[in-house]
Write an enzyme that holds these catalytic residues in place. Sequence first.
Site, PDB file in Angstrom:
ATOM      1  N   CYS A 268      94.066  71.149  68.384  1.00  0.00           N
ATOM      2  CA  CYS A 268      94.232  70.564  69.707  1.00  0.00           C
ATOM      3  C   CYS A 268      95.689  70.258  69.995  1.00  0.00           C
ATOM      4  CB  CYS A 268      93.400  69.298  69.806  1.00  0.00           C
ATOM      5  SG  CYS A 268      93.704  68.166  68.458  1.00  0.00           S
TER       6      CYS A 268
ATOM      7  N   GLU B  34      95.108  76.258  77.528  1.00  0.00           N
ATOM      8  CA  GLU B  34      95.011  76.152  76.072  1.00  0.00           C
ATOM      9  C   GLU B  34      94.342  77.423  75.538  1.00  0.00           C
ATOM     10  OE1 GLU B  34      92.151  73.244  74.679  1.00  0.00           O
ATOM     11  OE2 GLU B  34      93.550  72.621  73.109  1.00  0.00           O
TER      12      GLU B  34
ATOM     13  N   GLU C 112      88.928  62.607  73.018  1.00  0.00           N
ATOM     14  CA  GLU C 112      90.097  63.301  72.455  1.00  0.00           C
ATOM     15  C   GLU C 112      89.969  64.744  72.894  1.00  0.00           C
ATOM     16  OE1 GLU C 112      92.319  61.687  70.800  1.00  0.00           O
ATOM     17  OE2 GLU C 112      91.325  59.953  69.916  1.00  0.00           O
TER      18      GLU C 112
ATOM     19  N   LYS D  14      76.826  64.452  65.989  1.00  0.00           N
ATOM     20  CA  LYS D  14      76.485  65.854  66.202  1.00  0.00           C
ATOM     21  C   LYS D  14      77.666  66.737  65.811  1.00  0.00           C
ATOM     22  CE  LYS D  14      76.826  68.914  69.617  1.00  0.00           C
ATOM     23  NZ  LYS D  14      76.922  70.109  68.802  1.00  0.00           N
TER      24      LYS D  14
HETATM   25  P1  NAD Z   1      83.740  71.914  73.152  1.00  0.00           P
HETATM   26  O1  NAD Z   1      84.161  70.909  74.138  1.00  0.00           O
HETATM   27  O2  NAD Z   1      83.111  73.143  73.652  1.00  0.00           O
HETATM   28  O3  NAD Z   1      82.705  71.283  72.118  1.00  0.00           O
HETATM   29  C1  NAD Z   1      82.974  70.102  71.408  1.00  0.00           C
HETATM   30  C2  NAD Z   1      81.648  69.489  70.988  1.00  0.00           C
HETATM   31  O4  NAD Z   1      80.939  69.073  72.147  1.00  0.00           O
HETATM   32  C3  NAD Z   1      80.729  70.428  70.260  1.00  0.00           C
HETATM   33  O5  NAD Z   1      80.039  69.704  69.273  1.00  0.00           O
HETATM   34  C4  NAD Z   1      79.789  70.888  71.349  1.00  0.00           C
HETATM   35  O6  NAD Z   1      78.558  71.289  70.843  1.00  0.00           O
HETATM   36  C5  NAD Z   1      79.648  69.633  72.178  1.00  0.00           C
HETATM   37  N1  NAD Z   1      79.291  69.859  73.573  1.00  0.00           N
HETATM   38  C6  NAD Z   1      79.521  70.949  74.340  1.00  0.00           C
HETATM   39  N2  NAD Z   1      79.046  70.774  75.580  1.00  0.00           N
HETATM   40  C7  NAD Z   1      78.498  69.537  75.619  1.00  0.00           C
HETATM   41  C8  NAD Z   1      77.875  68.761  76.628  1.00  0.00           C
HETATM   42  N3  NAD Z   1      77.714  69.227  77.858  1.00  0.00           N
HETATM   43  N4  NAD Z   1      77.450  67.523  76.314  1.00  0.00           N
HETATM   44  C9  NAD Z   1      77.645  67.024  75.081  1.00  0.00           C
HETATM   45  N5  NAD Z   1      78.220  67.705  74.088  1.00  0.00           N
HETATM   46  C10 NAD Z   1      78.660  68.949  74.345  1.00  0.00           C
HETATM   47  O7  NAD Z   1      85.028  72.213  72.312  1.00  0.00           O
HETATM   48  P2  NAD Z   1      85.179  73.178  71.072  1.00  0.00           P
HETATM   49  O8  NAD Z   1      85.312  74.560  71.608  1.00  0.00           O
HETATM   50  O9  NAD Z   1      84.176  72.920  70.033  1.00  0.00           O
HETATM   51  O10 NAD Z   1      86.571  72.671  70.477  1.00  0.00           O
HETATM   52  C11 NAD Z   1      87.775  73.067  71.001  1.00  0.00           C
HETATM   53  C12 NAD Z   1      88.350  72.025  71.922  1.00  0.00           C
HETATM   54  O11 NAD Z   1      88.410  70.762  71.290  1.00  0.00           O
HETATM   55  C13 NAD Z   1      89.753  72.344  72.313  1.00  0.00           C
HETATM   56  O12 NAD Z   1      89.932  72.131  73.684  1.00  0.00           O
HETATM   57  C14 NAD Z   1      90.579  71.354  71.536  1.00  0.00           C
HETATM   58  O13 NAD Z   1      91.812  71.083  72.095  1.00  0.00           O
HETATM   59  C15 NAD Z   1      89.697  70.192  71.453  1.00  0.00           C
HETATM   60  N6  NAD Z   1      90.029  69.339  70.315  1.00  0.00           N
HETATM   61  C16 NAD Z   1      90.664  68.148  70.539  1.00  0.00           C
HETATM   62  C17 NAD Z   1      91.027  67.333  69.482  1.00  0.00           C
HETATM   63  C18 NAD Z   1      91.707  66.009  69.715  1.00  0.00           C
HETATM   64  O14 NAD Z   1      91.733  65.196  68.832  1.00  0.00           O
HETATM   65  N7  NAD Z   1      92.238  65.741  70.873  1.00  0.00           N
HETATM   66  C19 NAD Z   1      90.740  67.727  68.180  1.00  0.00           C
HETATM   67  C20 NAD Z   1      90.108  68.941  67.982  1.00  0.00           C
HETATM   68  C21 NAD Z   1      89.756  69.728  69.060  1.00  0.00           C
END
Ligand code: NAD
Length: 794
Positions: free
Chosen positions: A300, A397, A266, A191
């Site tokens: 991130c 963050e 992650e 997804k």
């Molecule tokens: P997010 O957690 O809101 O969403 C990430 C993904 O999860 C999206 O595809 C979203 O649609 C999905 N999602 C959201 N709620 C969900 C649920 N309840 N069940 C299943 N899936 C769900 O994060 P974001 O705003 O898209 O990305 C930013 C965050 O991601 C930041 O906190 C960043 O630090 C983190 N990030 C971490 C890494 C890493 O490798 N550690 C890399 C990139 C981003």
Amino acid sequence: MNIMEIFETMEYGPAPEDASIVRNWLEKHAQFDLFINNQWVKPGEERYLESLDPATGKPLAQVAAATSADVDKAVAAARKAFKSWSKLAGHVRARYLYAIARQIQKHARFFSVLETLDNGKPIRETRDIDIPLVARHFYYHAGWAQLMASELPGYEPVGVIGQIIPWNFPLLMLAWKIAPALAMGNTVVLKPARYTSLTALKFAEIVQEIGLPPGVVNIVTGEAGQVGEALVNHPDVDKIAFTGSTEVGRSIRRATAGSGKKLSLELGGKSPFIVFDDADLDSVVEGVVDAIWFNQGQVCCAGSRLLVQENIADRLLEKLRIRMEHLRVGNPLDKAIDIGAIVSQSQLRDIQKLVDQGVAEGAEIWQPSWSCPTDGYFFPPTLFTNVSPASTIAQVEIFGPVLVAMTFRHPSEAVALANNTRYGLAASIWSDNINLALDVASKIKAGTIWVNTTNVFDASSGFGGYRESGYGREGGKEGLYEYVRPKHEGAAPKPARKVAQEETPETVESSLPAIDRTPKLYIGGKQARPDSGYSRPVYGPSGRLLGEVGEGNRKDIRNAVEAARAAASWGSNTAHNRAQILYYIAENLASREQEFVSRIVQQTGSGVGEAANEVQASIARLFSYAAWADKFEGSIHRPPLRGVALAMHEPVGVIGLACPDEYPLLGFISLVAPAIAMGNTVIALPSPQAPLSATDCYQVFDTSDVPGGVINIVTGDREALAKVLAEHDSVDSMWYFGTAEGSRMVEAASAGNMKRTWVNYGRSRNWLLPDQGEGQEFLREAVQVKNIWIPYGE
Ligand code: NAD
Ligand code: MN
């Protein structure tokens, strides 16, 4: 602007990348469907979502909003494909991955432009960083597909993998997920993030072009609530691999608890960027630009906390402001742009909100004098000084181009500040003194440390977090284990050894030692009376009272965790020293072999021969981990840059161990030995049915020079005590070998501080067999990998 004017001002002229080919492709498609079984499938309710260009706010295309029925279809396709894909020879899978890598390279420019349009990041970055890393990831993992049979014997693919990715590196996160999964023989349902699905859909075309078998890769776009949750909760998904926020990661941990789904997370970060006074400040300034203004700070592992040694702070901040004044924000397709657009309006709002809060909390804000374009979602590079370490902007963050600066005097203060968050994703250390840099690197709790560089990545080097930044690694050999499981796990669960119901033979009973004093708890190297003041009886299989053990409670666990924390220097002890102590334990156990044999017979009713086997196996196991203590060492990566990345195995910290009922001694030793061999300190909860083999070990430990606090033992109600440990914020990992219900409880409770867990879902394993009861599976659970990047050259 004419040439003369340009010459006068030395201003940059516009240098836009041509996007017409990509725009034509978008127009031709207009509406993108779901990619299931290598076919484009209309979403159940025929609902579509708009995907925007954040640099203009204008629509780019419509992407399908899948329903949970669509997710079912995709999972079914992946399940069907798994049967044959998982059985293909590694070489065949390697060819497919190689073909994907080649095809990505051939379409590199297309992908770069499309990613820039959809996400808003500068074309310079998609062209030079995102897309080359994507290709590299598929090449690298083609290699692991080829080598899987010889390099990971005893492991098999997990099955159908649900993969959920964020919007900040859309195609790169797809590659990080899909490449290792496919290499190890799994099939996937991925997804993409709501705002950035387009490169994943272009990737789907590549999947068709190279003729990947249908169902191996399925891409299901849509909303978090529908698609994400449907994947997470789907009973036929064997693993969830998630990258995103800590908040959502936590909810996924809770939702999957007890389901038996493997999980890698992650999550977020608030990574320190530490500058010592001997660092080359001009390099530092460029480092800061890469750390926090790369991808608009939506990274991130962004170096979002600048920690500067006090005596150079003014000088560095002045240089930094001058550099910031020269950064260029604007059309991301322009090749001379440093900072592009924020991914969405809501993200822009969130950034603004946190910045306002920073100001309200008294920090000093600085932004360049120029202003950003207003027709898209832009935010200027921002620097906060006079920031208190506990303030919101120093802890939360921001995920935007916002840097907060703080100062320190002494290296130990830098380390304390650096570790003063709940995260542990990355850190960057700047100093010309390699001794200082590596010493600080060893003390920072983070999965990736960059010395005199920042935000560099490579497929060979595992990426992932400590603490609330999640668990699991992506990349490197360590990342492969997220996509395999030991073959014995897949085999039908063997029944636990039954505790015999008949009376033990008289001859054995009469030779038993008399019932001794009630063993107390073992905390901090001393016997400790249980806080409750109560004891619990221990009966043999025929109901005979064998003795009593202390009834531990919450308070005892707290004391034990404190003792284990205080003994943390065990982890910085030499591995040689730990090996020696494990050998001593084995030696002292061997010298009391008969006693331990009798004790097992008493508690389990097994025959003497069987009990003797168990004691022998326990001694052998201690020898194994004494051997491993100085051999499970990590590795040195040679990523394509001038330098190395040291993949260090570090202890996880304090580990709670709920020991199995089968094999009262061997089960206990099989958990304690690998954990302490790798430098962790432990709180062990012996089997409540047969705790005396564990409590008999107190004296063995005392006579084997085990430092106080390294091994703590709390007897009592294992389930209740395990819950206290799993909820405890100072416990870093919890291993649980008990019931299915207990496993669910541990996984759910662990979400508090996102500690690692390792549970058996109520399945038994044959602890006597070395391939099930010991080895690298245990050692990997006992370490976390820290990659320290050290560039060479002046
Ligand atoms: P997010 O957690 O809101 O969403 C990430 C993904 O999860 C999206 O595809 C979203 O649609 C999905 N999602 C959201 N709620 C969900 C649920 N309840 N069940 C299943 N899936 C769900 O994060 P974001 O705003 O898209 O990305 C930013 C965050 O991601 C930041 O906190 C960043 O630090 C983190 N990030 C971490 C890494 C890493 O490798 N550690 C890399 C990139 C981003
Ligand atoms: Mn978009």
